[in-house]
Design an enzyme around this catalytic site. Structure first.
Site, mmCIF file in Angstrom:
data_model
loop_
_atom_site.group_PDB
_atom_site.id
_atom_site.type_symbol
_atom_site.label_atom_id
_atom_site.label_comp_id
_atom_site.label_asym_id
_atom_site.label_seq_id
_atom_site.Cartn_x
_atom_site.Cartn_y
_atom_site.Cartn_z
ATOM 1 N N LEU A 1 0.875 -1.228 0.115
ATOM 2 C CA LEU A 1 0.023 -0.059 0.047
ATOM 3 C C LEU A 1 0.958 1.301 -0.089
ATOM 4 O O LEU A 1 0.467 2.244 -0.586
ATOM 5 C CB LEU A 1 -0.887 0.044 1.098
ATOM 6 C CG LEU A 1 -2.111 -0.928 1.116
ATOM 7 C CD1 LEU A 1 -2.906 -0.323 2.554
ATOM 8 C CD2 LEU A 1 -2.987 -0.167 0.113
ATOM 9 N N GLY A 2 2.011 1.124 0.496
ATOM 10 C CA GLY A 2 2.715 2.106 0.628
ATOM 11 C C GLY A 2 4.080 2.010 1.470
ATOM 12 O O GLY A 2 4.118 1.095 2.181
ATOM 13 N N GLU A 3 5.012 2.975 1.613
ATOM 14 C CA GLU A 3 6.158 2.961 2.280
ATOM 15 C C GLU A 3 6.158 4.408 3.067
ATOM 16 O O GLU A 3 6.083 5.250 2.875
ATOM 17 C CB GLU A 3 7.407 2.715 1.401
ATOM 18 C CG GLU A 3 7.955 1.704 1.085
ATOM 19 C CD GLU A 3 9.112 1.713 0.216
ATOM 20 O OE1 GLU A 3 10.256 1.395 0.737
ATOM 21 O OE2 GLU A 3 8.879 2.201 -0.999
ATOM 22 N N GLY A 4 6.660 3.918 4.406
ATOM 23 C CA GLY A 4 6.960 5.106 5.275
ATOM 24 C C GLY A 4 8.137 5.240 5.894
ATOM 25 O O GLY A 4 8.979 4.162 5.656
ATOM 26 N N GLY A 5 8.251 6.136 6.778
ATOM 27 C CA GLY A 5 9.401 6.018 7.724
ATOM 28 C C GLY A 5 10.045 4.854 8.347
ATOM 29 O O GLY A 5 11.085 4.388 8.547
ATOM 30 N N ASP B 1 0.925 11.072 16.321
ATOM 31 C CA ASP B 1 1.336 11.335 14.921
ATOM 32 C C ASP B 1 0.254 11.559 14.072
ATOM 33 O O ASP B 1 -0.028 11.024 13.038
ATOM 34 C CB ASP B 1 1.999 10.023 14.511
ATOM 35 C CG ASP B 1 3.005 10.370 13.389
ATOM 36 O OD1 ASP B 1 3.048 11.583 12.888
ATOM 37 O OD2 ASP B 1 3.340 9.324 12.569
ATOM 38 N N VAL C 1 3.696 -0.853 4.370
ATOM 39 C CA VAL C 1 2.367 -1.185 4.871
ATOM 40 C C VAL C 1 1.606 -1.931 3.515
ATOM 41 O O VAL C 1 1.701 -1.548 2.421
ATOM 42 C CB VAL C 1 1.225 0.033 4.870
ATOM 43 C CG1 VAL C 1 -0.228 -0.424 5.293
ATOM 44 C CG2 VAL C 1 1.984 1.020 5.725
#
Lengths: 302, 216
Positions: A106-110, A233, A114
């Site tokens: 779904l995505g990448e974060g710090g 957050d 996900v």
């Protein structure tokens, strides 16, 4: 071995079942009644089997490929977990973390990535799986999360995505790669929920409508605050909008995760906090952080 | 309980330098009714599945679940590789793989059952927990469930060989409706009907009798 009587009975049940399978609901009822008239137990058995089949059909168990098939690794060598397919952080669809099978990123974060993942047991459902990058002390994260989980379980609010579970999966025992993960409610709306800002922009929402969304987010956060839980957050990418019957609904995701990830947030000593910041691991997202939080304060709800 | 593989399996063939060709040859011979080729093939697939499962069990220590589907497809990749098998050979492979997988699951369950014996599970728990989708080697699953399911599938086979064949390919090899239809040479519609019926029948048996793990 089955007796002749058993076999006859089996054949009769199967014939009736297959006949009923082709009929609409009302005609099925009539067929069951006929079967009951013939033999009450036979009719009951048929009725219960048809009910099971209807349930199976409803959850797509009949047509479904049992599970997504992972891409075969090909080579006959040992443990070739290659970088084939949509690989993020060395993870790819079909891999299994604990009871979850990764489906698509779904995505990448710090913190990591996900994924949409499928949970097989105890219930079969899709979840959003947040897989943390290695390097974090998974044991400490999990210990803190265990404390958080109890508090998170108290939050029941339509505006808050639920956190179901957390665990650590070991991918490569030899190199000791362990990945902590969190399983969360998957926010859908047609596809996957959009960040609140993206949603407002792409729909060209009026100021009023935008404020409506923000108000929803505030209500959800307020609910958590009354339970003594602070998000730490809050930012657009953690406020997802999905449409339910055409009405945009905001869900706050990642509740309690920031806190679980960082000892300093859970009230560790000032020394540890300072060290963490020196290492560049700052709690929250600076651009959306409250001044007192960025300054190293407690991050209260005021 | 009947032995699904029909006797002890041992490694009787040496992996040749071209394993795919060897597997293809065994598939052909087994399809033409050669029992020893069938046994050799079964043992080859069994060994491969076993090796993959063991490697994964080591590397996914925490909370692991081994997916039968994934194991079977990995075994296929290793044994057949890039060789394009015809439909009949593919079907043969998956039928053997399902048989080997069922065997592995049962052995795994028996081994674990010896470790943690006692405490028969309640009827309700059994009903809830027996997985009627794909069987996995899950750490948390009660071994009794796997044995109970094995017994039920065997019993279904005594009544109805075609329904049991569909169930084995779907349960133990994790094939899709389309793949199952291809493997058995029947229509997809028939697969769905047999599958829907078999699931309902199995669920009905579980419900009616509670957990009957001893095959009595």
């Amino acid at each position: 071995m089955p007796t002749e009587h058993d076999r006859t009975r089996y054949s009769r049940v199967k014939a009736l079942f297959l006949e009923a399978a082709d009929l609409p609901g009302s005609a099925q009822v009539a067929l069951v009644q006929r079967a009951r008239a013939e033999d009450a137990r036979l009719g009951d058995e048929l009725a219960s089997m048809l009910a099971i089949a209807a349930e199976d059909q409803a959850r797509g168990a009949i047509d479904a490929t049992p599970r997504p098939l992972p891409t075969p690794t090909g080579a006959a060598g040992e443990g070739t977990r290659g970088a084939a397919g949509a690989s993020v952080d060395g993870l790819r669809p079909g891999m299994m973390l604990g009871p979850y099978v990764l489906r698509e990123p779904l995505g990448e974060g710090g913190f990591g990535s996900v994924w949409i993942a499928e949970q097989a047991s105890p219930v079969r459902r899709d979840v959003a799986l947040k897989v943390l990058r290695t390097g974090l002390d998974s044991r400490a994260v999990m210990a803190r999360f265990a404390g958080e989980a109890r508090a998170l379980a108290m939050m029941e609010h339509p505006g808050i995505a639920r956190v179901f579970d957390a665990g650590v999966a070991t991918l490569d025992a030899d190199r000791g790669v362990s990945l902590p993960y969190f399983a969360m409610e998957l926010v859908r709306g047609g596809g996957v929920g959009q960040a609140i800002t993206t949603y407002a922009r792409t729909r060209g929402l009026s100021i009023e409508a935008r404020l409506g969304l923000v108000l929803q987010a505030c209500r959800a956060v307020q609910h958590a605050h009354t339970k003594g839980i602070i998000h730490r957050d809050i930012k657009p990418s953690n406020l997802l909008v999905s449409e339910q019957d055409g009405t945009p609904t905001v869900k706050v995701i990642d509740f309690g995760i920031a806190k679980a990830l960082h000892a300093e947030a859970a009230g560790a000593s000032v020394v540890e906090r300072t060290l963490s910041i020196e290492r560049g691991v700052l709690l929250g997202t600076p651009a959306y952080m409250s001044p007192e939080q960025a300054g190293g304060g407690g991050g209260g709800r005021e | 309980m009947a032995d699904p593989a029909g006797g002890p399996i041992s490694s009787s063939t040496d992996p040749s330098r071209d394993p795919a060709r060897d597997v293809t040859r065994l598939l052909r011979e087994a399809a033409s009714g050669d029992q020893s080729s069938h046994a050799a093939l079964l043992s080859r697939v069994y060994d491969q599945l076993h090796a993959i499962a063991a490697a994964r069990m080591r590397s996914e220590r925490v909370d692991h679940t081994l997916q039968a589907t994934a194991l079977v497809h990995e075994a296929y990749a290793r044994l057949v590789g890039d060789v394009r098998l015809g439909q009949v050979d593919r079907a043969g492979f998956f039928a053997v793989a399902a048989q080997a997988m069922q065997r592995i699951l049962v052995e795994h369950a028996r081994a674990r059952g010896r470790v943690k014996r006692g405490g028969g599970m309640g009827e309700a728990a059994a009903r809830r927990k027996i997985p009627l989708d794909v069987v996995d080697l899950a750490a948390e699953d009660d071994p009794e469930q796997i044995l109970a399911l094995d017994d039920l599938v065997r019993r279904l086979g005594e009544y109805d060989a075609s329904a049991a064949a569909v169930v084995r390919l779907r349960f133990y090899a994790g094939l899709s409706v389309e793949q199952t239809a291809e493997a058995l040479g029947i229509s997809e519609r028939t697969v769905k009907r047999e599958w829907a019926f078999a699931r309902a029948w199995l669920a009905g048996q579980i419900e009616r009798e509670g957990l009957d793990a001893d095959g009595a």
